[in-house]
Design an enzyme around this catalytic site. Sequence first.
Site, short mmCIF file in Angstrom:
data_model
loop_
_atom_site.label_atom_id
_atom_site.label_comp_id
_atom_site.label_asym_id
_atom_site.label_seq_id
_atom_site.Cartn_x
_atom_site.Cartn_y
_atom_site.Cartn_z
N ARG A 183 0.89 -1.12 0.02
CA ARG A 183 -0.05 0.01 0.12
C ARG A 183 0.88 1.15 -0.06
O ARG A 183 0.37 2.18 -0.47
CB ARG A 183 -0.80 -0.06 1.24
CG ARG A 183 -2.16 -1.02 1.11
CD ARG A 183 -2.70 -1.08 2.29
NE ARG A 183 -3.98 -2.06 1.98
CZ ARG A 183 -4.70 -2.61 2.79
NH1 ARG A 183 -4.54 -2.49 4.12
NH2 ARG A 183 -5.82 -3.23 2.60
N LYS A 230 -18.20 -18.58 0.58
CA LYS A 230 -19.67 -18.72 0.78
C LYS A 230 -20.36 -17.79 -0.55
O LYS A 230 -19.81 -16.83 -0.85
CB LYS A 230 -19.92 -17.69 1.95
CG LYS A 230 -19.50 -18.51 3.15
CD LYS A 230 -19.88 -17.59 4.51
CE LYS A 230 -19.61 -18.53 5.58
NZ LYS A 230 -19.86 -17.88 6.90
N GLY A 284 -9.70 -9.99 -1.39
CA GLY A 284 -8.48 -10.23 -0.65
C GLY A 284 -7.66 -11.69 -1.13
O GLY A 284 -6.57 -11.73 -1.60
N GLY A 297 -13.11 -4.51 0.23
CA GLY A 297 -14.32 -4.22 0.44
C GLY A 297 -15.00 -3.32 -0.46
O GLY A 297 -16.35 -3.12 -1.11
#
Length: 418
Positions: A35, A220, A376, A399
Amino acid sequence: MQSIDNYNFTGKRAIVRVDFNVPLNESFQITDDTRIRAAIPTLKKVLEKGGSLIVMSHLGRPKGPTGKYSLKHIIPAIEEKLGVKVKFAPDCMGEEAAQLSATLKPGEVLLLENLRFYAEEEGKPRGLAEDVSDEEKKVAKAAMKELQKEFTKKLASYADCYINDAFGTAHRAHASTALIAKYFPNDKMFGYVMEGEIVAIDKVLKSPVHPVTAIIGGAKVSSKISIIEKLFDVCDNMIIGGGMVFTFIKAQGGKIGNSLCEDDQMELALSILAKAAAKGVKLYYSGEVVCADAFSNDANTKICQDNAIPDGWLGMDAAPSTLKEWEGVLRASKTVLWNGPVGVFEMEKFANGTKTIATLLADITSTGVFTLVGGGDSVAAVTQMGFANKVSYVSTGGGAMLEYLEGIELPGIAAIRA
Ligand code: AMP
């Protein structure tokens, strides 16, 4: 709209929101500086064009000031990468921050201490007792809103222009990521990280070259529903892998043994299948899987048809025959988006599928296919495997990227465009 490239920074102080939320080990050494490296081109550009920098970020989730989450730990890394000495304001609201920013000269850099040492950054009251009434909560929230206004105004007072280069927090309407923009109606812009993310995702969502294929993996179904549905609008093909595929297979009457399954999502899975058919999206998920007799790298393994997995066995990775079929789809595509690993890649024995996808994506990128990797674990996979520079774009937005893909207007983007 202003951009870093067309803005005149001569003699101007730019306050730049970056995402320096980097992982630190127990000795406060940075274990992954991605980052920081990502923000350097934006910071360098401002300095090259005669401006000075006030750099601000959050680090971790502190509940108040604490040495553990101090941004002072990362000063040496910024100095090394930027090649400039960095001044530090140990309290982003303190007298020193105001003084240092007021006297900043072109070419100089000031780093503010962690913004989240103040609850005002996020605008959520802290330390409320669990049993406070709804009325008291309301009062605390209203008071916090006022405090947040003051906090934002003070941050804005340090600078002449504002740059948002923190895509990772662009989905949050925080003081430094969105609210501050209104103090710079004619002097606000995206940094290169933000611009790069927006351009890359828009290339898939708004103007893709067809055929478009999305590879959706991970654990999921429930966490990917909105993205899957949104992607049906642009995709010609969708490859569904990873643990979530078993919910689809069980919903259609398949035997999945002990594989991961969200029983309460089966109806939704069926409705997704129907939507794909209605939109003409070709789904790829049936095939052979590598199964294990335990969720362990030491388990026994065998290849099974994904709808005929014996009891006591679980699907852990895509089998070679399935990967071969997917390869054909990927090689015939012009745009590919990948989100989520297609197996339990953390275990060496079940990493082959994810590795194969990463290798294939690098390969087709070299033949002109636009490949975007985001989310991620798939980002971790391409980075670990050394392919991060071999795909068209790796989104580090997490996100924020997922919300943008879902079609949500991110506050950090809206504030600059307003
Ligand atoms: P997500 O955060 O939803 O993208 O999920 C990532 C996780 O999915 C990783 O930790 C993988 O180990 C996990 N995963 C992938 N394939 C499987 C599988 N077949 N069974 C269980 N977990 C899986």
